[in-house]
Motif scaffolding. Structure first.
Motif, PDB file in Angstrom:
ATOM      1  N   TYR A 112       1.059  -1.238   0.182  1.00  0.00           N
ATOM      2  CA  TYR A 112      -0.244  -0.536   0.516  1.00  0.00           C
ATOM      3  C   TYR A 112       0.793   0.863   0.177  1.00  0.00           C
ATOM      4  CZ  TYR A 112      -4.174  -2.864   0.560  1.00  0.00           C
ATOM      5  OH  TYR A 112      -5.286  -3.834   0.304  1.00  0.00           O
ATOM      6  N   ASP A 113       1.712   1.752  -1.387  1.00  0.00           N
ATOM      7  CA  ASP A 113       2.200   2.417  -1.656  1.00  0.00           C
ATOM      8  C   ASP A 113       1.737   3.511  -2.024  1.00  0.00           C
ATOM      9  OD1 ASP A 113       3.124   1.277  -3.507  1.00  0.00           O
ATOM     10  OD2 ASP A 113       4.993   1.346  -2.929  1.00  0.00           O
ATOM     11  N   GLY A 166      -2.012   1.168  -4.089  1.00  0.00           N
ATOM     12  CA  GLY A 166      -1.143   0.288  -3.910  1.00  0.00           C
ATOM     13  C   GLY A 166      -0.855  -0.507  -4.935  1.00  0.00           C
ATOM     14  N   ARG A 167      -0.408  -1.486  -4.362  1.00  0.00           N
ATOM     15  CA  ARG A 167       0.904  -2.706  -6.511  1.00  0.00           C
ATOM     16  C   ARG A 167       0.808  -3.754  -5.590  1.00  0.00           C
ATOM     17  NH1 ARG A 167       6.614  -2.390  -5.300  1.00  0.00           N
ATOM     18  NH2 ARG A 167       6.356  -0.724  -3.148  1.00  0.00           N
ATOM     19  N   THR A 168       0.466  -5.023  -6.881  1.00  0.00           N
ATOM     20  CA  THR A 168       0.110  -6.629  -6.368  1.00  0.00           C
ATOM     21  C   THR A 168       1.095  -6.624  -7.401  1.00  0.00           C
ATOM     22  OG1 THR A 168      -0.518  -8.029  -5.823  1.00  0.00           O
ATOM     23  CG2 THR A 168      -1.570  -6.590  -7.603  1.00  0.00           C
ATOM     24  N   VAL A 219       1.351  -6.313   2.689  1.00  0.00           N
ATOM     25  CA  VAL A 219       2.409  -7.118   2.477  1.00  0.00           C
ATOM     26  C   VAL A 219       3.808  -5.637   2.497  1.00  0.00           C
ATOM     27  CG1 VAL A 219       2.183  -8.989   2.062  1.00  0.00           C
ATOM     28  CG2 VAL A 219       2.799  -7.132   0.149  1.00  0.00           C
ATOM     29  N   PRO A 220       4.983  -5.631   3.305  1.00  0.00           N
ATOM     30  CA  PRO A 220       6.218  -4.711   3.387  1.00  0.00           C
ATOM     31  C   PRO A 220       6.035  -5.067   1.423  1.00  0.00           C
ATOM     32  CG  PRO A 220       7.333  -6.580   4.531  1.00  0.00           C
ATOM     33  CD  PRO A 220       5.652  -6.528   4.312  1.00  0.00           C
ATOM     34  N   GLY A 221       6.694  -2.959   0.844  1.00  0.00           N
ATOM     35  CA  GLY A 221       6.916  -2.814   0.187  1.00  0.00           C
ATOM     36  C   GLY A 221       8.785  -3.313  -0.828  1.00  0.00           C
TER      37      GLY A 221
END
Lengths: 317, 205
Positions: free
Chosen positions: B87-88, B175-177, B203-205
């Motif tokens: 989530y960034d 965010g991104r997956t 999850v952490p980036g």
């Protein structure tokens, strides 16, 4: 190796077949030949299954070199066809000797010519089809200079009569496509080069005809529109009188069919062609009869276009 | 539900809400699988189901009209997919403001929601995920980004979604997956098909 080498790719030349129907629920467009009957005719002329992949040329044609001797047929928009510099018939099976150049010239009328080759274009299929989908990017990239375009083995059991025996339809294929493709009315007679006969598209009421004013519906069914230069494989865009809506609400995206006449914010309608998106958020006022979609796909920019209601179909008001 | 003609080979079922769309899509899918319905495409969307490639659309419309929506049984629970998400996203703070919460509040809400793929569209494998309460609907960005990367997780209107491939886009990105959403060589080619249940895991980036 059975293949063509691309010497001149032309404006936009793509591999096409019947496309990817049945996958719209995953957001995958149908794609496939914009004028599918023309490609299917070309396939029959060379003894292929009509579902085989061929090439779709746009206006300017292309120049290819046959790396082995190949049997080809060019249909669709009438264009001069030359093999090793000598003019050969359009709409008929013609042999191309190994090493010879096959040149499909600029279409005299219409927009898209089709090349079928015995054995079919043999690029790897993606999701069951070899078609280039210009909207989603699925399938092979458009032809570029120097590309090798693989060709499949000649069909073991060609259609009864075989390609050399001039199957029914061969003799009339050229003239027939030349007459019906640009006009869609099949009125016969030769069309002078560069002529812009009106394309008449028969339409059924669309699911959102009720979102338009009564005068707008009358306008659609009577006004003269023109195919716009911004048309492409996704849709034939039109210039002409805008169509006013009676419902201003935003339409939640909904599934759209081939031939749907969608009216975007500008009010000028567009007709969805092979690479149309699976869903759209603008109301569909009408649907072009499937029999007339090929004529829409062949309308060159500047061509006058009229919509005419299919007889005996109610629901316009 | 009411039907509208969509040319000589199709009808459009217009439903009251997403739940009715899901029920009718499931019902039509069962009929298609059993051979009771012959059609080329069934396309669920926000409030409609398109049935395309049918021989007798008027006859189909008539036969569906005799079936009350209640008789279209609700869909079986779809397969479940869990997507790891960093989530960034560039619009995370804006979404937090729209939701009157903190960035952590957005993450908690998004990971705490069980989404369902209502329908696909826009591009191959792009699923429109429902499940957020109506008050969490967010408007699209005023101007779309020219290029949104594959895997970007976003919000627009009542939906969340993940971009399967790079494209222009106006969704608010949170965010991104790294999950592969669309693979033409897989069967089915889309990870998120209509009816699939989706959860996001931070999850952490």
């Amino acid at each position: 190796m059975r293949a063509f080498t691309v010497l001149r790719p032309g404006l936009l030349s793509t591999v096409q077949d019947r496309g990817r129907p049945g996958l719209a629920y995953l957001g995958i467009p149908r794609s496939g030949a914009a004028d599918l009957p023309a490609l299917e005719l070309a396939n029959r002329l060379v003894g292929n299954d009509p579902a085989a992949a061929g090439l779709e040329f746009t206006v300017t044609g292309a120049v290819l070199r046959a790396e082995e001797s190949l049997l080809v047929a060019v249909t669709g928009a009438p264009a001069p066809v030359r093999v090793a510099g000598a003019e050969v018939p359009h709409g008929a099976a013609v042999p191309v000797p190994a090493g010879a150049e096959l040149a499909v010239g600029t279409a005299r009328t219409g927009l898209r010519s089709y090349l079928a080759v015995a054995g079919g274009i043999a690029v790897p299929p993606v999701l069951g089809s070899r078609a280039t989908d210009t909207l989603s990017g699925l399938g092979p990239a458009p032809l570029r200079k120097g590309d090798t375009v693989p060709v499949g083995a000649t069909p073991v059991a060609p259609a009864p009569g075989g390609p050399a025996a001039a199957p029914a339809g061969t003799a009339s294929a050229g003239p027939r496509s030349a007459e019906t493709v640009p006009g869609g009315t099949g009125s016969g007679g030769s069309t002078p080069p560069g002529a812009r006969r009106t394309v008449v598209l028969r339409v059924h009421p669309g699911p959102r005809v009720g979102w338009f004013t009564a005068p707008a519906v009358r306008t659609l069914l009577s006004a003269d529109y023109q195919a716009s230069p911004t048309s492409n494989r996704v849709g034939m865009r039109l210039t002409g009188p805008p169509l006013a809506r009676s419902v201003d609400a935003e339409l939640p995206s909904e599934g759209v069919v081939l031939g749907a006449v969608q009216v975007p914010a500008s009010g000028e309608p567009l007709v969805f062609l092979a690479d149309h998106p699976t869903t759209g958020g603008y109301p569909v006022i009408a649907v072009v009869d499937p029999a007339d979609v090929p004529a829409a796909a062949q309308a060159r920019p500047g061509t006058p276009v009229r919509f005419e209601p299919v007889e005996g179909v109610s629901g316009w008001t | 539900m009411r039907t509208r003609p969509a040319g000589p080979r199709a009808i459009l079922l217009e439903c009251a809400d997403a739940a009715e769309v899901a029920a009718w899509h499931a019902e039509l899918r069962r009929r298609l699988d059993s051979g009771a319905l012959v059609a080329t495409d069934l396309v669920p969307a926000a409030r409609t189901v398109l049935v395309d490639g049918v021989a007798d659309p008027a006859g189909l419309a008539e036969s569906l009209a005799t079936m009350s929506a209640g008789r279209a049984a609700p869909p079986e629970p779809g397969t479940a997919v869990e997507l790891d998400c960093v989530y960034d996203g560039p619009d995370l703070a804006e979404v937090a403001e729209l939701w009157r919460t903190s960035v952590d509040g957005v993450v908690a809400r998004h990971t705490g929601t069980e989404f369902r793929v209502a329908f696909c569209g826009f591009s191959p494998g792009f699923g429109y995920l429902t499940g957020l309460p109506a008050e969490f609907a967010v408007p699209r960005r005023d101007s779309p980004r020219p290029r949104v990367p594959a895997g970007a997780v976003g919000l627009a209107g009542e939906y969340s979604g993940v971009y399967p491939s790079p494209s222009p886009g106006g969704w608010r990105l949170i965010g991104r997956t790294g999950a592969v959403l669309f693979d033409p060589s897989a069967s089915p080619p889309a990870l998120l098909t209509p009816g699939t249940r989706v959860r996001f895991r931070a999850v952490p980036g």
